[in-house]
Design a protein around this motif. Structure first.
Motif, PDB file in Angstrom:
ATOM      1  N   TYR A 148     -11.997   4.178  -1.159  1.00 61.59           N
ATOM      2  CA  TYR A 148     -12.534   3.493  -2.333  1.00 61.59           C
ATOM      3  C   TYR A 148     -11.436   3.218  -3.344  1.00 61.59           C
ATOM      4  CZ  TYR A 148     -15.545   2.243  -6.219  1.00 61.59           C
ATOM      5  OH  TYR A 148     -16.151   1.561  -7.244  1.00 61.59           O
ATOM      6  N   GLY A 149     -10.636   4.229  -3.636  1.00 58.27           N
ATOM      7  CA  GLY A 149      -9.535   4.033  -4.574  1.00 58.27           C
ATOM      8  C   GLY A 149      -8.537   3.003  -4.087  1.00 58.27           C
ATOM      9  N   SER A 150      -8.261   3.014  -2.779  1.00 54.26           N
ATOM     10  CA  SER A 150      -7.292   2.063  -2.226  1.00 54.26           C
ATOM     11  C   SER A 150      -7.779   0.629  -2.355  1.00 54.26           C
ATOM     12  CB  SER A 150      -7.020   2.393  -0.755  1.00 54.26           C
ATOM     13  OG  SER A 150      -6.465   3.680  -0.618  1.00 54.26           O
ATOM     14  N   THR A 151      -9.015   0.384  -1.914  1.00 58.40           N
ATOM     15  CA  THR A 151      -9.534  -0.991  -1.963  1.00 58.40           C
ATOM     16  C   THR A 151      -9.759  -1.452  -3.400  1.00 58.40           C
ATOM     17  OG1 THR A 151     -11.779  -0.100  -1.658  1.00 58.40           O
ATOM     18  CG2 THR A 151     -10.602  -0.855   0.316  1.00 58.40           C
ATOM     19  N   PHE A 152     -10.218  -0.549  -4.256  1.00 57.69           N
ATOM     20  CA  PHE A 152     -10.488  -0.929  -5.647  1.00 57.69           C
ATOM     21  C   PHE A 152      -9.207  -1.326  -6.369  1.00 57.69           C
ATOM     22  CE2 PHE A 152     -10.657   0.133 -10.147  1.00 57.69           C
ATOM     23  CZ  PHE A 152     -11.778  -0.553 -10.563  1.00 57.69           C
ATOM     24  N   TYR A 153      -8.209  -0.462  -6.311  1.00 58.51           N
ATOM     25  CA  TYR A 153      -6.984  -0.718  -7.075  1.00 58.51           C
ATOM     26  C   TYR A 153      -6.128  -1.818  -6.447  1.00 58.51           C
ATOM     27  CZ  TYR A 153      -7.726   3.180 -10.250  1.00 58.51           C
ATOM     28  OH  TYR A 153      -8.221   4.005 -11.226  1.00 58.51           O
ATOM     29  N   MET A 154      -6.151  -1.954  -5.134  1.00 59.28           N
ATOM     30  CA  MET A 154      -5.375  -3.027  -4.520  1.00 59.28           C
ATOM     31  C   MET A 154      -5.955  -4.386  -4.893  1.00 59.28           C
ATOM     32  SD  MET A 154      -2.768  -1.844  -2.924  1.00 59.28           S
ATOM     33  CE  MET A 154      -2.264  -3.130  -1.802  1.00 59.28           C
ATOM     34  N   ALA A 155      -7.287  -4.505  -4.832  1.00 59.82           N
ATOM     35  CA  ALA A 155      -7.917  -5.796  -5.128  1.00 59.82           C
ATOM     36  C   ALA A 155      -7.832  -6.130  -6.617  1.00 59.82           C
ATOM     37  CB  ALA A 155      -9.373  -5.780  -4.664  1.00 59.82           C
TER      38      ALA A 155
END
Length: 272
Positions: free
Chosen positions: A203-210
């Motif tokens: 969740y953190g990866s997809t949220f912050y990358m996008a």
């Protein structure tokens, strides 16, 4: 006779612009590659990774500045941007925006791949257990309104330039830049207040990358609009010749549309 032959050899018999050799494309590519490498180092908590990333980003900004300076000089002061050249630039900007669409498509793919079928490793639920998601109707919704308003003001700027309404063009472009700065400030505040980080699972990866890469695009668009603002003050954008601003406006509308998809999918649907 000799002078006539020399003049005939140097006379340009086509409407295209053959650019002079320049070191800036190579240096800009090298700086961008360095930003990518040092950005990965920063994300993996390497020693001095943040410092190296900052230095690489500064060099990238310098490369952008001197490259755009040369393009502005060729366009405004040397008159090389004919109608045919501007048409080619338009196709180039369109292809660039298409490549950016595919870039964000990859992030949305990763997000929906993980959220539509959450694996057992994250508890088979989305958002994963232990993640305190952000309320989409607070800062995210406010930022949505800000970006939509900036889309209106930049359209106002375009119509003002075409209609030769100089004061309205300056005012509306200034308001667009102010709204962009407010958006970036609120997003930085939101990141600071969030309970999860980039390293907190999928969740953190997809949220912050996008959302982070969208924020970077907002920053690039703000820089571009700021350059257009100073060019407008110096009478370099006219009714017939303002493609520099037009391309920035296209890019800004693209940023607006991407944010709408981010708000609906990641903040609203993905956080419920």
């Amino acid at each position: 006779m000799t002078s006539f032959i020399q003049i005939s050899k140097t006379a340009q018999r086509h409407p295209f612009h053959l650019v002079d050799p320049s070191p800036w494309p190579f240096l800009a590519s090298l700086s961008a590659f360095s930003c990518a490498c040092t950005g990965v180092m920063y994300m993996h908590a390497y020693t001095k990774g943040s410092l190296l990333f900052f230095i690489s980003f500064v060099f990238l900004l310098i490369s952008m500045f001197v490259w755009w300076r040369d393009v502005i000089r060729e366009s405004t002061f040397e008159g090389h941007h004919t109608g045919i050249v501007q048409q080619g630039l338009r196709f180039g900007v369109i292809l660039f925006i298409v490549s950016e669409i595919l870039f964000f498509f990859a992030f949305f793919w990763a997000f929906f791949h993980s959220s539509l079928a959450p694996t057992v490793e994250i508890g088979s639920i989305w958002p994963p257990k232990g993640i305190n998601v952000l309320n989409p109707w607070e800062i995210p919704f406010l930022n949505t309104l800000i970006l939509l308003l900036s889309g209106c003001t930049i359209t106002w700027t375009h119509h003002s330039i075409v209609s030769n309404l100089r004061f309205q063009a300056i005012l509306s472009l200034f308001l667009t830049i102010i709204l962009a700065v407010i958006f970036t400030t609120l997003q930085a505040y939101e990141y600071n207040m969030a309970d999860f980080r980039l390293s907190d699972g999928i969740y953190g990866s997809t949220f912050y990358m996008a959302t982070g890469f969208h924020g970077f695009h907002v920053l690039v668009g703000t820089i571009s609009l700021s350059i257009c603002f100073f060019r407008l003050l110096q009478y370099q954008l006219t009714q017939q010749h303002h493609f520099g601003f037009e391309s920035s406006a296209w890019y800004w509308h693209f940023v607006d549309v991407v944010w709408l998809f981010l708000f609906v999918s990641i903040y609203w649907w993905g956080g419920s």
